[in-house]
Enzyme design. Structure first.
Site, PDB file in Angstrom:
ATOM      1  N   ASP A 141     -42.654  38.940 -67.751  1.00 16.18           N
ATOM      2  CA  ASP A 141     -42.470  38.165 -66.518  1.00 16.18           C
ATOM      3  C   ASP A 141     -43.744  38.170 -65.695  1.00 16.18           C
ATOM      4  OD1 ASP A 141     -40.257  38.254 -63.623  1.00 16.18           O
ATOM      5  OD2 ASP A 141     -41.141  36.575 -64.727  1.00 16.18           O
ATOM      6  N   LYS A 144     -48.187  33.885 -67.000  1.00 12.74           N
ATOM      7  CA  LYS A 144     -47.635  33.177 -68.162  1.00 12.74           C
ATOM      8  C   LYS A 144     -48.685  33.024 -69.276  1.00 12.74           C
ATOM      9  CE  LYS A 144     -44.560  33.474 -65.320  1.00 12.74           C
ATOM     10  NZ  LYS A 144     -43.835  34.783 -65.345  1.00 12.74           N
TER      11      LYS A 144
END
Ligand SMILES: Cn1cnc(CNC(=O)c2cc(-c3ccc(F)cc3)cc(O)c2O)c1
Ligand SMILES: [Mg+2]
Length: 218
Positions: A141, A144
């Site tokens: 998380d 990206k």
């Protein structure tokens, strides 16, 4: 000087949540993000999918890349089996400082180890530094564009074993196209997509669950 959004989120937790009650910490962050200020926590809708995958894996050892304010850290840690441990990496010192206090407010500091620093620097050190063999569960998380290099790094450092479950947030929004292409085409992974929505919004987003199958070579 004005407070930051993570600091206002922490204050909402300390004001509204019951100390030691992880569920109320999660509920108060969701209330803050729905009614006061959007923040990039996985949120309640995708959070329920995270919960179901974590419960299914029941990891003795879990890794999270991208702590932010500790929302998903608390969601994962509260579901660990007795003796289970979560190592969470956060690059941003301000986020890390807030996350430590959120994790403490939830009473989960004994099962969580928060490491401040870059995933690229820390992943190669996890074995010697924390005495870990391999992870049962990994949650991506963080930035990206780091998903793909870091999954390769986890493979190279032999931190994944046959059956390790890797769950990635935001594979649609903001998106991680190179990562998706890799796990969906690689024979080393059995990958599946869970459609949902971007936290606290109606925009489409999703989670990708990829089970590591191991390498073909001996
Ligand atoms: C600065 N930074 C420190 N950690 C990170 C890694 N996380 C993200 O980037 C991230 C971003 C978004 C998002 C942001 C703006 C927008 F319009 C739509 C989505 C949602 C998420 O769930 C995320 O995890 C970024
Ligand atoms: Mg996210």
């Amino acid at each position: 000087t004005h407070s930051s959004r993570p600091q206002r989120l922490l204050r909402a937790v300390q004001k509204g949540a019951v100390r030691g009650d992880a569920r109320s910490v999660v509920a108060n962050i969701d209330r803050f993000c729905h009614h006061s200020e959007w923040a990039m926590n996985i949120g309640d809708e995708k959070g329920a999918i995270l919960d179901s995958v974590v419960s299914e894996v029941n990891p003795a050892l879990a890794l999270e890349l991208g702590t932010y304010c500790g929302y998903s850290t608390v969601r994962i840690a509260r579901l660990l089996p007795p003796g289970g441990r979560l190592i969470t990496l956060e690059f941003n010192p301000e986020y890390a400082a807030v996350a430590r206090q959120v994790i403490e407010w939830a009473g989960l500091e004994d099962s969580v180890q928060l490491v401040e620093g870059g995933s690229g620097d820390w992943i190669p050190q996890l074995k010697e530094h924390f005495g870990v063999q391999s992870f049962d569960f990994v949650f991506l998380d963080h930035w990206k564009e780091r998903y793909l290099p870091d999954i390769h790094l986890l493979e190279e450092c032999e931190l994944l074993r046959k059956g390790t479950v890797v769950l990635a947030d935001n594979v649609v929004c903001p998106g991680a196209p190179d990562y998706l292409a890799y796990v969906r085409n690689s024979p080393a992974y059995q990958s599946s997509y869970f459609q949902s929505h971007l936290e606290y919004t109606k925009a489409v987003d999703g989670l990708e669950k990829s089970v590591y199958l191991g390498t073909t070579d001996a």
